[in-house]
Design a protein around this motif. Structure first.
Motif, short mmCIF file in Angstrom:
data_model
loop_
_atom_site.label_atom_id
_atom_site.label_comp_id
_atom_site.label_asym_id
_atom_site.label_seq_id
_atom_site.Cartn_x
_atom_site.Cartn_y
_atom_site.Cartn_z
N LEU A 22 44.63 16.31 47.92
CA LEU A 22 44.97 17.55 48.25
C LEU A 22 45.77 18.00 46.90
O LEU A 22 45.64 18.91 45.97
CB LEU A 22 45.10 18.07 49.39
CG LEU A 22 45.11 19.68 49.69
CD1 LEU A 22 43.78 20.18 49.40
CD2 LEU A 22 45.75 19.99 51.08
N ASP A 77 46.44 16.49 44.17
CA ASP A 77 45.71 16.18 43.22
C ASP A 77 44.97 17.36 42.78
O ASP A 77 44.95 17.83 41.67
CB ASP A 77 45.08 14.99 43.01
CG ASP A 77 45.93 13.72 43.05
OD1 ASP A 77 46.79 13.65 42.73
OD2 ASP A 77 45.31 12.66 43.39
N VAL A 78 44.16 18.13 43.72
CA VAL A 78 43.67 19.16 43.69
C VAL A 78 44.38 20.27 43.23
O VAL A 78 44.29 21.21 42.26
CB VAL A 78 42.49 19.51 44.94
CG1 VAL A 78 41.90 20.80 44.73
CG2 VAL A 78 41.72 18.48 45.15
N ALA A 113 45.54 20.11 39.44
CA ALA A 113 44.25 20.62 38.70
C ALA A 113 44.16 22.03 38.65
O ALA A 113 44.02 22.43 37.51
CB ALA A 113 42.89 19.83 39.06
N LEU A 114 44.25 22.78 39.84
CA LEU A 114 44.54 24.09 39.84
C LEU A 114 45.43 24.90 39.03
O LEU A 114 45.28 25.76 38.34
CB LEU A 114 44.20 24.52 41.23
CG LEU A 114 43.04 24.35 42.10
CD1 LEU A 114 43.20 24.85 43.56
CD2 LEU A 114 41.67 25.05 41.48
N GLY A 117 47.11 27.10 43.10
CA GLY A 117 47.29 25.76 42.79
C GLY A 117 48.59 25.30 43.61
O GLY A 117 48.78 24.29 44.22
N ARG A 139 49.47 22.84 46.52
CA ARG A 139 50.28 21.65 46.48
C ARG A 139 51.43 21.56 47.53
O ARG A 139 51.80 20.47 48.09
CB ARG A 139 51.03 21.66 45.10
CG ARG A 139 50.06 21.15 43.95
CD ARG A 139 50.80 20.89 42.82
NE ARG A 139 51.63 19.69 42.74
CZ ARG A 139 52.42 19.27 41.81
NH1 ARG A 139 52.61 19.96 40.54
NH2 ARG A 139 53.20 18.17 42.04
#
Length: 212
Positions: free
Chosen positions: A60, A62-63, A66-67, A84, A88
């Motif tokens: 999550l 990492d997601v 990325a956002l 994002g 995080r």
């Protein structure tokens, strides 16, 4: 009082009974050690829940990263970047919680497994083992005295202990008047009862030195 009776019971038991008790005690200890090990392993496996949470938190995060990288994109960048950051932050909380869960479950696995294995065996180490060692020392001392040629003195000691501790019916099988036999020095038969109880035999070299 109970401890005294247990001590007398074990010290006065015959060799066959002692071997049976040894088998029961060994089974008891091994059984609870096995139960403790199984309990510890089962709880240790449950710690995988925390490990899975850590992995999910990592994914999550990492997601979220990325956002956040989309922050520079016009129109959607600000909202996406803020979202994002929140993702995080949530991912870090999930990871921390997962690590704490893993650590707690593993500590519990060790503590509970050890407790299950040791607590039921405590009476064995605290009561039975010392009594068993005392009986073993007594047996070894009698055996050593016989081997050293102290047959007559050992016979007197064992004969008196037989009369003091063994059931009346057992004594009457070898002596019609045990007190009279003790007084007149006829100790061999009574001593042999105690030797049989201890699982001992007279050494062949000293067999002739015992009293008839």
């Amino acid at each position: 009082m109970t401890a005294t009776r247990a001590r007398r019971g074990l010290l006065d038991a015959d060799q066959q009974t002692v071997r049976l008790l040894d088998g029961v005690v060994v089974f008891w200890v091994v059984f609870w050690i096995a139960m403790g090990a199984l309990t510890g392993v089962a709880l240790w496996r449950l710690s995988r829940v925390g490990t899975a949470a850590v992995q999910s938190g990592t994914a999550l995060e990492d997601v979220g990263r990325a956002l956040q990288s989309l922050r520079q994109v016009p129109v959607i960048g600000d909202r996406t970047g803020g979202f994002g950051t929140e993702v995080r932050s949530t991912a870090q909380e999930i990871r921390a919680s997962g690590q704490q869960t893993t650590s707690t479950m593993r500590q519990l696995a060790l503590l509970l497994g050890f407790s299950v294995a040791i607590v039921p065996a405590t009476p064995v180490f605290g009561l039975y083992l010392p009594l068993r060692l005392a009986r073993r020392r007594d047996r070894q001392q009698v055996e050593a005295a016989l081997a050293a040629g102290e047959g007559p003195m050992v016979d007197q000691f064992l004969a008196h202990r037989t009369v003091a501790r063994r059931p009346y019916g057992v004594i009457r099988e070898v002596s019609e008047d045990p007190w009279q036999d003790l007084h007149q020095g006829r100790t061999r038969a009574l001593a042999d009862l105690e030797l049989a109880r201890l699982g001992l035999e007279r050494p062949s070299a000293g067999a002739d030195r015992g009293q008839a």
